[in-house]
Design a protein around this motif. Structure first.
Motif, PDB file in Angstrom:
ATOM      1  N   ALA A 147     -13.803   1.786   7.612  1.00 59.81           N
ATOM      2  CA  ALA A 147     -12.827   2.219   8.478  1.00 59.81           C
ATOM      3  C   ALA A 147     -11.459   2.647   8.048  1.00 59.81           C
ATOM      4  O   ALA A 147     -10.578   2.463   9.076  1.00 59.81           O
ATOM      5  CB  ALA A 147     -12.792   1.038   9.519  1.00 59.81           C
ATOM      6  N   THR A 148     -11.009   2.506   7.172  1.00 55.93           N
ATOM      7  CA  THR A 148      -9.688   2.762   6.693  1.00 55.93           C
ATOM      8  C   THR A 148     -10.177   4.231   6.292  1.00 55.93           C
ATOM      9  O   THR A 148     -10.702   4.704   6.398  1.00 55.93           O
ATOM     10  CB  THR A 148      -9.799   1.640   5.647  1.00 55.93           C
ATOM     11  N   ASP A 149      -8.040   4.751   6.235  1.00 58.81           N
ATOM     12  CA  ASP A 149      -7.858   6.036   6.256  1.00 58.81           C
ATOM     13  C   ASP A 149      -8.429   6.632   5.122  1.00 58.81           C
ATOM     14  O   ASP A 149      -8.453   5.929   3.762  1.00 58.81           O
ATOM     15  CB  ASP A 149      -6.541   6.269   6.393  1.00 58.81           C
ATOM     16  N   ARG A 150      -8.997   7.580   5.196  1.00 58.85           N
ATOM     17  CA  ARG A 150      -9.338   8.683   3.804  1.00 58.85           C
ATOM     18  C   ARG A 150      -7.935   9.717   4.007  1.00 58.85           C
ATOM     19  O   ARG A 150      -8.494  11.363   4.190  1.00 58.85           O
ATOM     20  CB  ARG A 150     -10.757   9.373   3.890  1.00 58.85           C
ATOM     21  N   PRO A 151      -7.025   9.617   3.371  1.00 60.56           N
ATOM     22  CA  PRO A 151      -5.931  10.676   3.092  1.00 60.56           C
ATOM     23  C   PRO A 151      -6.692  11.949   1.559  1.00 60.56           C
ATOM     24  O   PRO A 151      -7.412  11.490   1.110  1.00 60.56           O
ATOM     25  CB  PRO A 151      -4.758  10.418   2.200  1.00 60.56           C
ATOM     26  N   GLU A 152      -6.681  13.148   1.542  1.00 60.29           N
ATOM     27  CA  GLU A 152      -6.783  13.993   0.805  1.00 60.29           C
ATOM     28  C   GLU A 152      -6.011  14.071  -0.086  1.00 60.29           C
ATOM     29  O   GLU A 152      -7.434  14.482  -1.746  1.00 60.29           O
ATOM     30  CB  GLU A 152      -7.188  15.309   1.892  1.00 60.29           C
ATOM     31  N   PRO A 153      -5.283  14.062  -0.831  1.00 64.49           N
ATOM     32  CA  PRO A 153      -4.396  14.726  -1.643  1.00 64.49           C
ATOM     33  C   PRO A 153      -5.009  13.159  -3.231  1.00 64.49           C
ATOM     34  O   PRO A 153      -4.919  12.271  -2.443  1.00 64.49           O
ATOM     35  CB  PRO A 153      -2.690  14.546  -1.420  1.00 64.49           C
ATOM     36  N   VAL A 154      -5.375  13.916  -4.459  1.00 63.73           N
ATOM     37  CA  VAL A 154      -5.926  12.652  -5.452  1.00 63.73           C
ATOM     38  C   VAL A 154      -4.347  12.031  -5.545  1.00 63.73           C
ATOM     39  O   VAL A 154      -4.545  10.530  -5.454  1.00 63.73           O
ATOM     40  CB  VAL A 154      -6.297  13.524  -6.679  1.00 63.73           C
ATOM     41  N   GLU A 155      -3.179  12.411  -5.648  1.00 63.53           N
ATOM     42  CA  GLU A 155      -1.984  11.853  -5.454  1.00 63.53           C
ATOM     43  C   GLU A 155      -1.690  10.165  -4.674  1.00 63.53           C
ATOM     44  O   GLU A 155      -0.954   9.562  -5.265  1.00 63.53           O
ATOM     45  CB  GLU A 155      -0.963  12.198  -5.995  1.00 63.53           C
ATOM     46  N   ALA A 156      -2.607  10.608  -3.426  1.00 61.63           N
ATOM     47  CA  ALA A 156      -2.792   9.249  -2.303  1.00 61.63           C
ATOM     48  C   ALA A 156      -2.898   8.087  -2.842  1.00 61.63           C
ATOM     49  O   ALA A 156      -3.442   7.120  -1.846  1.00 61.63           O
ATOM     50  CB  ALA A 156      -3.071   9.655  -1.355  1.00 61.63           C
ATOM     51  N   TYR A 157      -3.938   8.259  -3.926  1.00 62.06           N
ATOM     52  CA  TYR A 157      -4.810   6.461  -4.658  1.00 62.06           C
ATOM     53  C   TYR A 157      -4.389   6.652  -5.711  1.00 62.06           C
ATOM     54  O   TYR A 157      -5.260   5.945  -6.130  1.00 62.06           O
ATOM     55  CB  TYR A 157      -6.713   7.441  -4.606  1.00 62.06           C
ATOM     56  N   ASP A 158      -3.211   6.534  -5.952  1.00 56.75           N
ATOM     57  CA  ASP A 158      -2.459   5.941  -7.115  1.00 56.75           C
ATOM     58  C   ASP A 158      -2.079   4.659  -7.411  1.00 56.75           C
ATOM     59  O   ASP A 158      -2.420   3.701  -5.865  1.00 56.75           O
ATOM     60  CB  ASP A 158      -0.579   6.423  -7.797  1.00 56.75           C
ATOM     61  N   MET A 159      -1.711   3.697  -8.352  1.00 60.64           N
ATOM     62  CA  MET A 159      -0.871   2.184  -8.061  1.00 60.64           C
ATOM     63  C   MET A 159      -0.252   1.740  -6.987  1.00 60.64           C
ATOM     64  O   MET A 159      -0.314   0.775  -6.047  1.00 60.64           O
ATOM     65  CB  MET A 159      -1.045   2.056  -9.558  1.00 60.64           C
ATOM     66  N   GLU A 160       0.860   2.713  -7.014  1.00 67.70           N
ATOM     67  CA  GLU A 160       1.461   2.397  -5.796  1.00 67.70           C
ATOM     68  C   GLU A 160       1.494   2.330  -5.016  1.00 67.70           C
ATOM     69  O   GLU A 160       1.995   1.997  -3.739  1.00 67.70           O
ATOM     70  CB  GLU A 160       2.654   3.700  -6.102  1.00 67.70           C
ATOM     71  N   HIS A 161       0.238   3.766  -3.987  1.00 70.20           N
ATOM     72  CA  HIS A 161       0.025   3.585  -2.850  1.00 70.20           C
ATOM     73  C   HIS A 161      -1.584   2.179  -2.696  1.00 70.20           C
ATOM     74  O   HIS A 161      -0.869   1.864  -1.423  1.00 70.20           O
ATOM     75  CB  HIS A 161      -0.835   4.436  -2.681  1.00 70.20           C
TER      76      HIS A 161
END
Length: 226
Positions: free
Chosen positions: A68-82
């Motif tokens: 149910a959580t959003d799914r951003p497209e950029p790969v960089e949106a899934y780094d540890m900072e995010h």
């Protein structure tokens, strides 16, 4: 089937995160359960019930890109900072100062980063099957490729041309039937394995994907469904 608490949503770190919450709201730090791949907060349904009944406040989000959580497209949106920032934002949304973070599988990699990046928000960390490791001596994808080859599923998922989503879309039932079973026991006459450690240390593990699924037939699986 154990029912989940009502689904709630939080605006956090630029996304909308779905999460479930149960148990009493007290001054004690709550427990935040972070699932792995390919899972959802639903994977924690038994623990949510048990912890809530034990008088512990428990929160289980669908992590970024799942459920149910959003799914951003950029790969960089899934780094540890995010990924860690999402959890901090969830605490802010719930007005929680500190929490105990429990991570399973890939969720474990996230929770081990919490005390390193956000120490003031962490009351404790529990890793379920994911130990804390030093930084890899080389690029992790290169390490997996060297150890398991190009067909190892994590390596394969780096290549958009292979359309990793299509692997699941074409055989959803077979894929999850293979995942959601207890590990097959080693045969009694199997040669002993020497102690090993480190990422991808065992040469006997078959982590090729989708070959692992393509060759799977539930009729011949001796494992007990979980």
């Amino acid at each position: 089937m154990i029912e989940m608490p009502p689904l709630q949503f939080a605006e956090t770190n630029g996304i909308r995160m779905g999460f479930y919450e149960a148990g009493p709201k007290t001054d004690a730090p709550p427990v935040v359960l972070c699932h792995g791949w390919p899972e959802l907060a639903f994977s924690w349904r038994h623990q949510i019930k048990a912890l809530a009944e034990a008088g512990i406040r428990v929160i289980a989000p669908d992590q970024r890109g799942y459920g149910a959580t959003d799914r951003p497209e950029p790969v960089e949106a899934y780094d540890m900072e995010h990924l860690t920032g999402d959890l901090v934002g969830l605490l802010d949304h719930l007005k929680i100062d500190k929490a105990i973070f429990v991570g399973h599988d890939w969720g474990g990699f996230v929770v081990w980063q919490m005390p390193l990046r956000h120490p003031s928000r962490v009351a404790g960390v529990v890793g379920v099957n994911t130990p804390h490791w030093d930084r890899a001596p080389m690029d992790p994808i290169a390490l997996f490729r060297q150890r398991f080859g190009d067909q190892m599923y994590i390596v394969q998922f780096q290549d958009p041309a292979r359309e990793p989503d299509r692997i699941f879309g074409s055989r959803v039932e077979q894929t999850f039937d293979a995942f959601m079973r207890k590990p097959a026991p080693r045969p009694a006459d199997a040669p002993p394995e020497q102690p090993i450690a480190g990422v991808g240390a065992s040469a006997r593990l078959n982590l090729a994907f989708p070959q692992m699924i393509a060759n799977y037939d539930a009729k011949h699986d001796p494992r007990t469904p979980i």
